[in-house]
Design a protein around this motif. Structure first.
Motif, PDB file in Angstrom:
ATOM      1  N   ALA A   1       3.374  -7.738  -8.116  1.00 53.64           N
ATOM      2  CA  ALA A   1       2.175  -6.919  -7.921  1.00 53.64           C
ATOM      3  C   ALA A   1       1.989  -5.939  -9.078  1.00 53.64           C
ATOM      4  O   ALA A   1       0.864  -5.750  -9.572  1.00 53.64           O
ATOM      5  N   PHE A   2       3.073  -5.311  -9.528  1.00 51.74           N
ATOM      6  CA  PHE A   2       2.978  -4.397 -10.664  1.00 51.74           C
ATOM      7  C   PHE A   2       2.514  -5.137 -11.929  1.00 51.74           C
ATOM      8  O   PHE A   2       1.646  -4.662 -12.659  1.00 51.74           O
TER       9      PHE A   2
ATOM     10  N   SER B   1       4.830   1.152 -17.240  1.00 45.03           N
ATOM     11  CA  SER B   1       6.125   1.686 -16.817  1.00 45.03           C
ATOM     12  C   SER B   1       6.426   1.328 -15.373  1.00 45.03           C
ATOM     13  O   SER B   1       7.584   1.213 -14.976  1.00 45.03           O
ATOM     14  N   SER B   2       5.376   1.147 -14.571  1.00 46.42           N
ATOM     15  CA  SER B   2       5.568   0.736 -13.179  1.00 46.42           C
ATOM     16  C   SER B   2       6.263  -0.616 -13.102  1.00 46.42           C
ATOM     17  O   SER B   2       6.998  -0.894 -12.154  1.00 46.42           O
TER      18      SER B   2
ATOM     19  N   THR C   1       1.983  -4.369  -0.092  1.00 48.38           N
ATOM     20  CA  THR C   1       2.312  -2.956   0.015  1.00 48.38           C
ATOM     21  C   THR C   1       2.027  -2.194  -1.277  1.00 48.38           C
ATOM     22  O   THR C   1       1.515  -1.073  -1.248  1.00 48.38           O
ATOM     23  N   VAL C   2       2.319  -2.820  -2.416  1.00 52.94           N
ATOM     24  CA  VAL C   2       2.254  -2.106  -3.691  1.00 52.94           C
ATOM     25  C   VAL C   2       0.961  -2.353  -4.460  1.00 52.94           C
ATOM     26  O   VAL C   2       0.577  -1.538  -5.297  1.00 52.94           O
ATOM     27  N   VAL C   3       0.261  -3.441  -4.170  1.00 56.60           N
ATOM     28  CA  VAL C   3      -0.929  -3.774  -4.960  1.00 56.60           C
ATOM     29  C   VAL C   3      -1.967  -2.656  -4.895  1.00 56.60           C
ATOM     30  O   VAL C   3      -2.738  -2.460  -5.843  1.00 56.60           O
ATOM     31  N   ILE C   4      -1.959  -1.889  -3.816  1.00 53.99           N
ATOM     32  CA  ILE C   4      -2.921  -0.800  -3.669  1.00 53.99           C
ATOM     33  C   ILE C   4      -2.719   0.287  -4.716  1.00 53.99           C
ATOM     34  O   ILE C   4      -3.647   1.055  -5.022  1.00 53.99           O
TER      35      ILE C   4
END
Length: 463
Positions: free
Chosen positions: A155-156, A294-295, A23-26
């Motif tokens: 992922a971040f 920061s993510s 979901t977040v890797v994008i």
């Protein structure tokens, strides 16, 4: 808590890790793809951009499909087989997205991964809720959410490290492709988990087969027969001769509850923040490298407060956590809006975004998958889960689809300052708080069968 049931639940919950990662890797590939393939253009005279529909939200439309129809294989093939094929979908999506030569094939493989995400949000919580007890169901099912946020954090971090190691023109391919490794490991691990005894019972499998599944869960052989009789009695008490449709009218209350918790989950803006975290932070004044770093703090706070939510969900209950989360949402979103409106420092804005993430993790994040998996009776649970998760993903897709129209620095309606977006989300969380106060039931410590009877309308009963 039995260690074997914990390990089995954890294995099933690893579908959530891939969910969170996918979901977040994008978010790390968002800007590079926009520049490389020049995807940021409007489709005809509409308000939708090619980038919003095909790059950022295509996986979510796959998720909608997977969640709406995920109840079918979960019910017919079984929870275990469905979880296995979910792993295959994640693997194919990761490798295909990494090697995609143009945006159309890229969108197709992201769509495939989205189907896996949607189906996992049906199959994994249902499976875990069915193998756990009323006393441990909240914590065990919430492990799915823990793995989601752990996947988000990884992922971040992965995006940040890959962004340092590789040139921007190819880094995004590595960001997406690396998911293939955990997807392959998960798919192999699912082979070792047993089928859900409740599912086997609903499919009228032989007692010996069900007993074998019960013993594989770690229940001693001398107690397995007692456990089997207990779930038989509880299941047959709620079983009717003629199978009823989920939309027969009997299940209006759980349908409404599942719809509203999923609706408010997305109208908090959580996917908006997670998908566009680097871009939001850049708009607040952080450089590209700083915004990616920061993510990671978003992922860390999400993980920490998910731990808190999991530890409290069977103690305080689902409703109390939703109270806490709703109040935190309202305060933090209003302050994020104020920070953008007043031009406050990027550090202060990041602090309130982190408070928003913490509020989500301890409230909606910890509760939603547990709550939806609890409120439907055994015979329609997988389809009820599809209804709730489908609602969740439809709104997630719509928000992600529309975000470039509002947020983009060049074409967005609020390109100069996105503060109205956050104030809108804050208002929606006021409505969520009212829903929690006046409509949401507490499900803590009640068996699945008893909840099914409490929330389902009996024949002849008026609305």
């Amino acid at each position: 808590m039995d260690k074997r049931i914990f390990r089995i639940s954890l294995t099933a919950a690893l579908a959530g890790f891939l969910f969170g990662f996918d979901t977040v890797v994008i978010s790390g590939a968002n800007q590079p793809i926009k520049q490389i393939w020049d995807t940021n253009w409007f489709l005809g005279n509409s308000i939708f951009t090619f980038h919003g529909i095909f790059i950022m939200s295509m996986a979510l439309w796959g998720t909608v499909l997977g969640s709406l129809f995920g109840g079918i294989p979960t019910d017919r093939l079984g929870r275990k087989k469905t979880l296995f094929w979910i792993g295959v979908l994640y693997f194919v999506s990761a490798i295909g997205s990494a090697f995609a030569p143009e945006p159309y094939s890229f969108s197709f493989f992201r769509f495939i991964g989205g189907i896996g995400v949607g189906a996992s949000s049906v199959a994994a919580p249902v499976y875990i809720s069915e193998i756990s007890t009323a006393q441990t169901r909240g914590r065990l099912t919430a492990m799915y959410q823990f793995n989601i946020v752990f996947g988000i954090l990884v992922a971040f971090i992965s995006n940040y490290l890959i962004g340092i190691i590789f040139d921007e023109s190819i880094a995004w391919r590595w960001m997406l492709g690396i998911e293939g490794l955990p997807a392959l490991i998960y798919t192999i691990m699912v082979f070792k988990i047993p089928n859900s005894p409740r599912w086997l019972l609903m499919k009228n499998r032989a007692d010996t087969v069900i007993m074998e599944s019960i013993t594989l869960l770690g229940i001693a052989k001398d107690k397995a027969s007692v456990h089997l009789e207990q779930i038989k009695v509880a299941t047959y008490e709620t079983k009717e001769k003629n199978r009823e449709s989920l939309f027969s009218g009997k299940y209006n209350k759980p349908l409404l509850l599942a719809f509203l918790i999923a609706f408010f989950n997305q109208l908090s803006g959580i996917n908006f923040v997670l998908y566009y975290a680097p871009e939001i932070l850049e708009r607040a004044g952080l450089a590209t490298g700083e915004s990616l770093f920061s993510s990671i703090s978003i992922g860390i706070i999400n993980l920490i407060f998910t731990f808190v939510g999991i530890s409290l969900i069977d103690k305080l209950g689902r409703k109390q956590l939703m109270y806490i989360g709703s109040i935190g949402y309202i305060i933090s979103l209003a302050m994020v809006g104020w920070c953008f409106y007043s031009g406050a420092s990027s550090v202060l804005l990041l602090i309130f975004i982190l408070i928003f993430i913490a509020s989500h993790a301890i409230g909606q994040g910890a509760v939603i998958w547990v709550f939806i998996s609890e409120i439907f009776p055994n015979k329609v649970r997988s389809y009820g889960q599809s209804w709730g998760t489908g609602t969740h993903w439809v709104f997630a897709a719509l928000i992600t689809l529309l975000t470039p129209t509002f947020l983009d620095a060049e074409i967005g309606i609020f390109k100069d300052n996105p503060w109205p977006i956050f104030m809108f989300f804050a208002f929606m969380m006021v409505l969520q708080l009212l829903w929690v106060i006046f409509m949401m039931p507490e499900t803590k410590g009640i068996s699945l069968e008893e909840l099914g009877k409490l929330l389902s309308k009996k024949k002849g009963e008026s609305n």
